[in-house]
Write a protein that holds these residues in place. Structure first.
Motif, mmCIF file in Angstrom:
data_model
loop_
_atom_site.group_PDB
_atom_site.id
_atom_site.type_symbol
_atom_site.label_atom_id
_atom_site.label_comp_id
_atom_site.label_asym_id
_atom_site.label_seq_id
_atom_site.Cartn_x
_atom_site.Cartn_y
_atom_site.Cartn_z
ATOM 1 N N GLY A 35 31.157 42.656 51.148
ATOM 2 C CA GLY A 35 32.482 43.257 51.115
ATOM 3 C C GLY A 35 33.542 42.225 50.783
ATOM 4 O O GLY A 35 33.530 41.110 51.305
ATOM 5 N N ALA A 36 34.454 42.575 49.903
ATOM 6 C CA ALA A 36 35.506 41.650 49.489
ATOM 7 C C ALA A 36 36.769 42.429 49.179
ATOM 8 O O ALA A 36 36.727 43.615 48.866
ATOM 9 N N THR A 37 37.906 41.751 49.253
ATOM 10 C CA THR A 37 39.119 42.369 48.769
ATOM 11 C C THR A 37 38.907 42.728 47.305
ATOM 12 O O THR A 37 38.123 42.104 46.601
ATOM 13 N N THR A 38 39.637 43.727 46.829
ATOM 14 C CA THR A 38 39.410 44.182 45.461
ATOM 15 C C THR A 38 39.868 43.157 44.441
ATOM 16 O O THR A 38 39.358 43.125 43.324
ATOM 17 N N TYR A 39 40.787 42.290 44.797
ATOM 18 C CA TYR A 39 41.153 41.211 43.879
ATOM 19 C C TYR A 39 39.935 40.335 43.593
ATOM 20 O O TYR A 39 39.609 40.056 42.437
ATOM 21 N N ALA A 40 39.245 39.905 44.657
ATOM 22 C CA ALA A 40 38.049 39.087 44.466
ATOM 23 C C ALA A 40 36.967 39.873 43.745
ATOM 24 O O ALA A 40 36.310 39.365 42.825
ATOM 25 N N LEU A 41 36.783 41.114 44.147
ATOM 26 C CA LEU A 41 35.778 41.973 43.524
ATOM 27 C C LEU A 41 36.073 42.153 42.031
ATOM 28 O O LEU A 41 35.170 42.117 41.197
ATOM 29 N N SER A 42 37.350 42.319 41.682
ATOM 30 C CA SER A 42 37.705 42.527 40.274
ATOM 31 C C SER A 42 37.390 41.310 39.427
ATOM 32 O O SER A 42 37.007 41.438 38.256
ATOM 33 N N ALA B 202 48.202 45.916 40.638
ATOM 34 C CA ALA B 202 47.854 45.777 42.048
ATOM 35 C C ALA B 202 47.982 44.338 42.521
ATOM 36 O O ALA B 202 48.490 44.069 43.617
ATOM 37 N N ALA B 203 47.535 43.391 41.705
ATOM 38 C CA ALA B 203 47.575 41.981 42.101
ATOM 39 C C ALA B 203 48.992 41.487 42.331
ATOM 40 O O ALA B 203 49.232 40.606 43.163
ATOM 41 N N ALA B 204 49.952 42.036 41.601
ATOM 42 C CA ALA B 204 51.340 41.607 41.719
ATOM 43 C C ALA B 204 52.140 42.432 42.715
ATOM 44 O O ALA B 204 53.289 42.107 43.014
ATOM 45 N N ALA B 205 51.560 43.498 43.241
ATOM 46 C CA ALA B 205 52.303 44.446 44.075
ATOM 47 C C ALA B 205 52.516 43.920 45.489
ATOM 48 O O ALA B 205 51.795 43.044 45.980
ATOM 49 N N ALA B 206 53.519 44.480 46.145
ATOM 50 C CA ALA B 206 53.742 44.203 47.560
ATOM 51 C C ALA B 206 52.588 44.781 48.371
ATOM 52 O O ALA B 206 51.913 45.725 47.933
ATOM 53 N N PRO B 207 52.319 44.233 49.573
ATOM 54 C CA PRO B 207 51.165 44.678 50.359
ATOM 55 C C PRO B 207 51.107 46.174 50.607
ATOM 56 O O PRO B 207 50.023 46.762 50.621
ATOM 57 N N ASP B 208 52.260 46.826 50.769
ATOM 58 C CA ASP B 208 52.231 48.251 51.091
ATOM 59 C C ASP B 208 51.867 49.129 49.901
ATOM 60 O O ASP B 208 51.620 50.319 50.056
ATOM 61 N N ARG B 209 51.796 48.562 48.697
ATOM 62 C CA ARG B 209 51.427 49.325 47.507
ATOM 63 C C ARG B 209 50.045 48.964 46.988
ATOM 64 O O ARG B 209 49.476 49.686 46.173
ATOM 65 N N GLN B 210 49.512 47.831 47.412
ATOM 66 C CA GLN B 210 48.264 47.341 46.830
ATOM 67 C C GLN B 210 47.088 48.265 47.082
ATOM 68 O O GLN B 210 46.287 48.519 46.176
ATOM 69 N N GLY B 211 46.955 48.759 48.305
ATOM 70 C CA GLY B 211 45.785 49.555 48.642
ATOM 71 C C GLY B 211 45.614 50.757 47.736
ATOM 72 O O GLY B 211 44.518 51.012 47.213
#
Length: 526
Positions: free
Chosen positions: A429-436, A464-473
């Motif tokens: 399992g990884a954050t989607t940034y790492a997964l991408s 997503a990578a540039a977004a604020a935390p509340d929008r990334q998910g």
């Protein structure tokens, strides 16, 4: 000074991957060799904690160690800039304050505690930390995770600024004990990097006792007299022994010679029958990667209908039950519950429907199926899942010639050779940034060897990578749904990481998405 967005609490979650394999391994056991004692420091120290690992570390150099299987060897002697907490968030470690500066997730700053020292007595300041991070980002096994980092600069005696050439939202996780890039190496170690594979040059709660260690066999650790928080030192001595037989290890725990170990699903009943507690949490996804999505070596895979047919042809529930019983769950995606890219509504997107699979193949021009070359990992149960899937594919006329690798090195060579259009995989399992970085962006990796490019997917990931935390998910979940719709893979199941332990003697063995048992700080006598 940091902006208002700079906080002490960063809420993104991650679990690391096993180097390029990126699959978390739970192959360790532990025992209290002399029982719990009061300890001279008055912090509830035990005498000796003996840990049994099923494999030797790839390296004691934190930049070159395998994430997951080697963490305990490294974390005992190397403290990290930040600490991954039990709730999956990054918190203070050597640094007390940290966070992104401004918007866009390209600038990150942290401030260290004052008066820190390495185990060798030298000062641990911003310059030393910046040099260590520079070494790890340039020389580590997981360089794709740090590829966006352009510079690391000491901006003051205790302040470090990380500048990224493109948005990198996972910097807090990179700096924790889980992913180890934030493991701070002393100037003496950086001056002689060849020694770091077998010696320690850190600032962790323990130091390696080289005189009582033998590489590949056993590793002895003793308390670091210079450690900044001695309440975290729970043992007078820690020994990690390398033992390759998991059945022997479990027998040792059942008979009281050891007190905790990582187990596989087929050992759960035996462990419980022996009076042990068992804890687990999803920590990896297993399946088959339809890597040749352009059809360069397997033309049928260029058609999304073919890739979707291969998904509809798989009875995930049956395979999951056969391989891990009740210690896993069938899934169609490559993220885990609790992580930012997990889309609950897509967990069961492809129902088992061989008739529909055959209709899709006929529409694509392959009514009688076609042959495929498949490579798979011969460890962590990946080969079992692969064989089960290819048996089910036979029912729709797709026949697979399977090559099984027996080591991570062999797998890496084959996975990146472009000789195999389909790859059996295990992925932690990884954050989607790492997964991408591993799966979805158009550059060659072991999980995207043909460098598949999809402008729509790339655009969503960039936003997503540039977004604020509340929008990334929400953005990352959209990316996951799109990848599932395009059938980039045949994900089969998420597998639990499992530990069996004697709960009457030890405490601190938690395992969750985003957290592994912390031997350096949390595992203690009860």
């Amino acid at each position: 000074m940091p902006s208002k967005r700079m906080t002490q609490r960063v809420t993104r979650r991650t679990t690391g991957g096993l180097a390029a394999l990126a699959m978390l391994a739970v192959g360790a056991t532990a025992c209290s060799g002399s029982g719990a004692g009061s300890g001279a420091s008055g912090h509830g120290q035990g005498d000796t904690l003996t840990v049994v690992s099923l494999s030797a570390p790839a390296s004691l150099d934190p930049a070159k160690a395998n994430v997951g299987s080697d963490n305990w060897f490294v974390n005992l002697t190397y403290d990290t800039v930040l600490r991954q907490r039990r709730d999956g968030t990054a918190g203070p470690g050597l640094a007390t304050t940290f966070g992104y500066v401004g918007s866009g997730n390209t600038e990150f700053e942290f401030t260290l505690r004052g008066g820190l020292r390495f185990a060798d007595g030298s000062a641990l300041d911003a310059k030393a930390v910046a040099n260590s991070l520079d070494y790890s980002r340039k020389n580590g096994l997981n360089v794709s995770w740090t590829s966006a980092i352009a510079s690391v600069t000491a901006t003051g005696p205790l302040t470090v600024r990380i500048h990224c050439s493109s948005p990198n939202p996972m910097l807090p996780q990179l700096l924790t004990q889980l992913l180890m890039i934030g493991s701070v190496i002393s100037p003496k170690g950086l001056a002689r990097p060849g020694l770091m594979g077998t010696q320690s040059f850190g600032a962790g709660p323990y130091v390696l006792d080289a005189a009582n260690s033998a590489s590949g066999d056993h590793y002895t650790y003793r308390p670091n007299a210079n450690y900044w928080d001695k309440t975290k030192i729970h043992w007078k001595k820690v020994v990690i022994k390398v033992v390759s037989n998991p059945n022997s290890a479990l027998q040792a725990v059942r008979t009281g010679q050891a007190e905790v170990m990582g187990i596989s699903a087929n050992q759960v009943d035996t462990a419980r029958a022996g009076g042990l507690d068992v804890v687990g949490s999803p920590n990896a996804v297993l399946g088959l990667n339809l890597a040749d999505r352009n059809g360069s070596s397997a033309k049928p895979l260029a058609d999304v209908r073919v890739r979707q047919a291969l998904n509809y042809a798989v009875d995930r529930d049956a395979i999951t039950k056969a391989v891990v019983g009740g210690h896993g769950h069938s899934t169609d995606e490559i993220s885990l519950p609790g992580l930012d890219g997990y889309a609950a509504d897509y967990d069961r997107h492809y129902t088992y429907d061989p008739a529909k699979a055959m209709r899709l193949l006929a529409e694509a021009g392959y009514p009688h199926g076609f042959p495929l070359k498949v490579e798979t990992q011969g460890f962590f149960g990946v080969d079992l899942v692969t064989q089960a899937v290819v048996e089910q594919w036979k029912k729709i006329g797709v026949t697979a010639e399977v090559t099984t690798d027996t080591s991570i090195g062999q797998w890496l060579t084959n996975a990146t050779s472009k000789k195999f259009p389909v790859l059996g995989f295990g992925y932690g399992g990884a954050t989607t940034y790492a997964l991408s970085l591993d799966w979805m962006l158009p550059h060659p990796t072991a999980f995207n060897p043909f460098a598949t490019s999809d402008p729509k997917l790339t655009g969503v990931l960039a936003a997503a990578a540039a977004a604020a935390p509340d929008r990334q998910g929400a953005l990352y979940q959209d990316a996951m749904r799109y990848a599932v719709d395009q059938a980039w893979f045949v994900s089969v199941m998420r597998m639990d990481g499992l530990y069996a332990y004697n709960g009457k003697k030890l405490t601190g063995f938690d395992v969750k998405p985003g957290y592994l048992p912390d031997l350096a700080w949390e595992v203690a006598p009860k």
